[in-house]
Design a protein around this motif. Structure first.
Motif, PDB file in Angstrom:
ATOM      1  N   ASN A 155      -4.870  -1.227  -5.553  1.00  0.00           N
ATOM      2  CA  ASN A 155      -4.546  -0.712  -6.886  1.00  0.00           C
ATOM      3  C   ASN A 155      -4.383   0.800  -6.940  1.00  0.00           C
ATOM      4  OD1 ASN A 155      -6.941   0.643  -8.615  1.00  0.00           O
ATOM      5  ND2 ASN A 155      -7.835  -0.761  -7.114  1.00  0.00           N
ATOM      6  N   THR A 156      -3.601   1.205  -7.925  1.00  0.00           N
ATOM      7  CA  THR A 156      -3.504   2.590  -8.374  1.00  0.00           C
ATOM      8  C   THR A 156      -3.734   2.573  -9.878  1.00  0.00           C
ATOM      9  OG1 THR A 156      -1.996   3.325  -6.628  1.00  0.00           O
ATOM     10  CG2 THR A 156      -1.983   4.572  -8.675  1.00  0.00           C
ATOM     11  N   LYS A 205       0.824   6.885  -6.651  1.00  0.00           N
ATOM     12  CA  LYS A 205      -0.295   7.822  -6.816  1.00  0.00           C
ATOM     13  C   LYS A 205       0.172   9.252  -6.588  1.00  0.00           C
ATOM     14  CE  LYS A 205      -2.741   9.265  -3.737  1.00  0.00           C
ATOM     15  NZ  LYS A 205      -2.845  10.537  -2.944  1.00  0.00           N
ATOM     16  N   ASN A 265      -7.032   5.162  -6.010  1.00  0.00           N
ATOM     17  CA  ASN A 265      -6.098   4.555  -5.057  1.00  0.00           C
ATOM     18  C   ASN A 265      -6.976   3.802  -4.060  1.00  0.00           C
ATOM     19  OD1 ASN A 265      -3.461   5.796  -2.864  1.00  0.00           O
ATOM     20  ND2 ASN A 265      -3.434   4.044  -4.215  1.00  0.00           N
ATOM     21  N   LEU A 284       2.021   1.772  -3.620  1.00  0.00           N
ATOM     22  CA  LEU A 284       0.955   2.298  -4.464  1.00  0.00           C
ATOM     23  C   LEU A 284       0.638   3.756  -4.129  1.00  0.00           C
ATOM     24  CD1 LEU A 284      -1.491  -0.743  -4.547  1.00  0.00           C
ATOM     25  CD2 LEU A 284      -0.009   0.058  -6.375  1.00  0.00           C
ATOM     26  N   THR A 285       0.684   4.095  -2.862  1.00  0.00           N
ATOM     27  CA  THR A 285       0.428   5.479  -2.458  1.00  0.00           C
ATOM     28  C   THR A 285       1.511   6.407  -2.992  1.00  0.00           C
ATOM     29  OG1 THR A 285      -0.731   4.712  -0.470  1.00  0.00           O
ATOM     30  CG2 THR A 285       0.040   6.991  -0.484  1.00  0.00           C
ATOM     31  N   TRP A 310       0.830  -1.195   0.000  1.00  0.00           N
ATOM     32  CA  TRP A 310       0.000   0.000   0.000  1.00  0.00           C
ATOM     33  C   TRP A 310       0.872   1.256   0.000  1.00  0.00           C
ATOM     34  CZ3 TRP A 310      -4.310   1.510  -1.668  1.00  0.00           C
ATOM     35  CH2 TRP A 310      -4.971   2.630  -1.172  1.00  0.00           C
TER      36      TRP A 310
END
Length: 274
Positions: free
Chosen positions: A99-100, A39, A85, A35-36, A32
């Motif tokens: 997911n992103t 983003k 996100n 992915l953050t 996470w």
């Protein structure tokens, strides 16, 4: 031997049945975080994006029985129709989908961006540059975005011994596969997450570079491009096999609402020009 016993074609249910109660919380935190960060690279490029009101109350949510939890946020604005996100699953019981995803506006024909991490509890990564044109009939577009540089970069990860291909049981999801699609599974460990982390940052950096260099799409061509974009965006959510697992804990009616939220139906309805 049944095809479904092959490690490349096992269903999510089969993977989960083998190891149904693995605490993947630490790996959720790692994935996470990646992915953050990805983003954030996108929102740094598009600082004017604003969170869509339909997602204001989804910062954290749970299923009625408490079995699933998740978070969903989406942003929209000039240049990006739908930036997502999100994550959903059970961090104490093996299953996660994170997911992103960035569906671009029609100002350019740069491919969309899709990045998914998952645990079943094996580590899963799906990512691609989703094309905006037919690659079979537009070889110039193919060469521009999926040419030798991307091909070599793609093949290096595709041939990595730590990972094997993971075949979706959804025919629409297989129809989305293109020359940049990775759908890979491997052991859930920090080494493999780090391999994907490096690859995904390279992926986003290249994609942002394409946006810097992109030529504008003529105004007259944008409605047709938007129509295709919206169909792909809707169907990729509606036909996701993960929906079956969600229906088991949220109920089918609520999953239908969740699908419309995830695909951004309110944003589609408000922005349609075709």
């Amino acid at each position: 031997m049944s095809l479904t016993k092959n490690k490349e074609t096992k269903t999510l249910d089969e993977f989960l049945a083998e190891n149904p109660n693995v605490d993947v919380s630490r790996y959720w935190e790692r994935c996470w975080g990646i992915l953050t960060a990805l983003k954030q690279k996108i929102t740094d490029k598009f600082p004017h994006l604003s969170q869509h009101p339909s997602t204001f109350d989804r910062d954290y949510y749970t299923s009625p029985n408490g079995e699933f939890e998740g978070s969903y946020a989406a942003w929209t604005g000039n240049g990006v129709e739908w930036l997502v996100n999100s994550w959903i699953g059970n961090r104490k019981a093996s299953i996660l989908d994170m997911n992103t995803t960035a569906f671009l506006g029609q100002e350019t024909d740069v491919p969309h961006l899709v990045i998914v991490f998952g645990t079943v509890p094996k580590l899963f990564c799906y990512c691609d540059y989703t094309p905006r044109k037919n690659l079979l009939t537009d070889p110039d577009y193919l060469d521009k975005y999926y040419g030798p540089e991307v091909n070599e970069w793609y093949m290096k990860l595709r041939s990595h011994p730590n990972f094997h291909w993971s075949v979706s049981h959804g025919s629409y999801m297989r129809a989305l596969i293109n020359p940049a699609t990775q759908s890979l599974m491997g052991e859930l460990n920090d080494e493999n997450i780090s391999i994907f982390e490096t690859y995904l940052h390279q992926m986003v950096d290249r994609w942002l570079g394409w946006l810097d260099q992109a030529s504008p799409v003529p105004e007259a061509e944008r409605p047709a491009l938007q129509r295709n974009d919206h169909i792909i965006r809707e169907m990729s959510y509606r036909r996701d096999p993960m929906n079956k697992l969600a229906a088991n804990v949220f109920g089918q009616a609520e999953v239908e609402n969740m699908i419309e939220l995830r695909m951004g139906k309110a944003q589609i309805d408000a922005s349609t020009t075709y």
